[in-house]
Design a protein around this motif. Sequence first.
Motif, PDB file in Angstrom:
ATOM      1  N   ARG A 198       3.411 -22.163   2.352  1.00  0.00           N
ATOM      2  CA  ARG A 198       3.327 -20.819   2.203  1.00  0.00           C
ATOM      3  C   ARG A 198       2.473 -19.325   1.693  1.00  0.00           C
ATOM      4  O   ARG A 198       2.532 -18.908   2.800  1.00  0.00           O
ATOM      5  CB  ARG A 198       4.851 -20.375   1.282  1.00  0.00           C
ATOM      6  CG  ARG A 198       5.530 -18.890   1.782  1.00  0.00           C
ATOM      7  CD  ARG A 198       6.749 -19.245   0.725  1.00  0.00           C
ATOM      8  NE  ARG A 198       7.123 -17.060   1.194  1.00  0.00           N
ATOM      9  CZ  ARG A 198       6.665 -16.177   0.354  1.00  0.00           C
ATOM     10  NH1 ARG A 198       5.944 -16.731  -0.357  1.00  0.00           N
ATOM     11  NH2 ARG A 198       7.249 -14.955   0.767  1.00  0.00           N
TER      12      ARG A 198
ATOM     13  N   THR B 109       2.958 -16.520   8.607  1.00  0.00           N
ATOM     14  CA  THR B 109       2.877 -17.774   9.422  1.00  0.00           C
ATOM     15  C   THR B 109       1.964 -17.569   9.282  1.00  0.00           C
ATOM     16  O   THR B 109       1.133 -16.590  10.214  1.00  0.00           O
ATOM     17  CB  THR B 109       4.010 -18.607  10.400  1.00  0.00           C
ATOM     18  OG1 THR B 109       4.033 -17.695  11.757  1.00  0.00           O
ATOM     19  CG2 THR B 109       5.480 -18.482   9.374  1.00  0.00           C
TER      20      THR B 109
ATOM     21  N   HIS C 185       4.444 -23.997   8.629  1.00  0.00           N
ATOM     22  CA  HIS C 185       3.342 -23.785   7.919  1.00  0.00           C
ATOM     23  C   HIS C 185       1.826 -24.650   8.161  1.00  0.00           C
ATOM     24  O   HIS C 185       1.724 -25.536   8.057  1.00  0.00           O
ATOM     25  CB  HIS C 185       3.713 -23.106   6.869  1.00  0.00           C
ATOM     26  CG  HIS C 185       4.464 -22.335   5.875  1.00  0.00           C
ATOM     27  ND1 HIS C 185       4.584 -20.441   6.275  1.00  0.00           N
ATOM     28  CD2 HIS C 185       5.401 -22.127   4.867  1.00  0.00           C
ATOM     29  CE1 HIS C 185       5.704 -19.878   6.025  1.00  0.00           C
ATOM     30  NE2 HIS C 185       6.181 -21.284   5.541  1.00  0.00           N
TER      31      HIS C 185
END
Length: 410
Positions: A64, A146, A108
């Motif tokens: 992330r 993302t 991710h």
Amino acid sequence: MALLVQKFGGTSVADPDRMRAVADHVARTVRRGNQVVVVISAMGKETDELLRLASEVSSTRPGREMDMLITAGERKAMALLCMALHDAGVPADSFTGSQAGFITDDTHTNAKIVEVRPERVRQALEGGRVPVVGGAQGVSGSGDVTFLGRGGSDTTAVALAHALGADLCELYTDVPGVFTSDPRVVPDARKMDRISFDELLEMTANGCPKPAMRSVEYARTHGVDLHVRSAFTWEPGTLVTKEEQDMEQAIISAVTHDVDESKITLIGVPDRPGIAGQLFRALADHSINVDVIVQNVSEHGVTDISFTVPRSEYERAVAIAREQAPALGAQDVKGDPDIARVSVIGAGMKSHPGVAATVFETLAKEGINIEMISTSAIRISCIISEDQVEQAVQLLHDAFDLSHGPALVD
């Protein structure tokens, strides 16, 4: 008036001078009466620098936070380009991937596009402004930033062109177009004026680095015409379109190579149902992508299974194969990380006999041994020793006389 999506890679906007040059080109396109949407990558090697910083700060590098970090490069570039466009007299607005409506899955560092909702981009166009969208980024269903992975800006541009119904998606880079082979290996490689989606998809899957393979897949699926061209000369490049049945077709359009290959062989595997499934399921469960697979003819109830994986996955794949060997009944596991792949590609070969014979004869004449062979309707790939791959590319490029124009089907 045409609606164009113009994507600019990192080298195209590597410094302030390049940024102004791109702004001037976009401004000229607008003044010719076109609507333009720009997709931009991070400047120069900025993504590499951000990755370096992350490795120095953290050993865990949570996905992330990596996505939040990496996408900062595109956000910086899009804001700077908008400033340059304003100076060139063109009103422009910057948009992150989420602002531009790119909805992705939750993966991710290599997210996939789920949906594109470009309402804000459309509003900017309707207001006479140039939207500048940060490439390779979106937002997940849970609201996290993302990253689409390396080459993701190409995919952003193609997806946006489809969502907006653009007339053309122009991919600007540091090369003038798509060549019949790597000009660094074959100095007289020729730039192609036109190529089909299927041919370019085979090329990008077999060593051609640009454009990104995912973007070509997306363009083929959704019928988005591409124009691959240089941001340094601004000359026409290579048009990529759906294959037309009535157009003259090259027997062979290109010769590509890929040195990111390694080979693993399980020796003496019992020849019974389920063995291959068990082996390749174990590799798939570890997200290892297998390419070429060859199983030899059974002799005395045993056989050999060979397969290739990316060189970066070699050590992991060997370890998994050795772990599986006892359960599979394999006598041994051997690996070779020093192989490469050379491929000949052309939509005309599916209706033209003799291509395979020419490939094999050309390599044999120079003592180049073929270890594995993989084919599709428009491609023949040979796995050979890495130290012979550049020679093989040159020989095959000459064998089909690609420097002087495509050999055409009669």
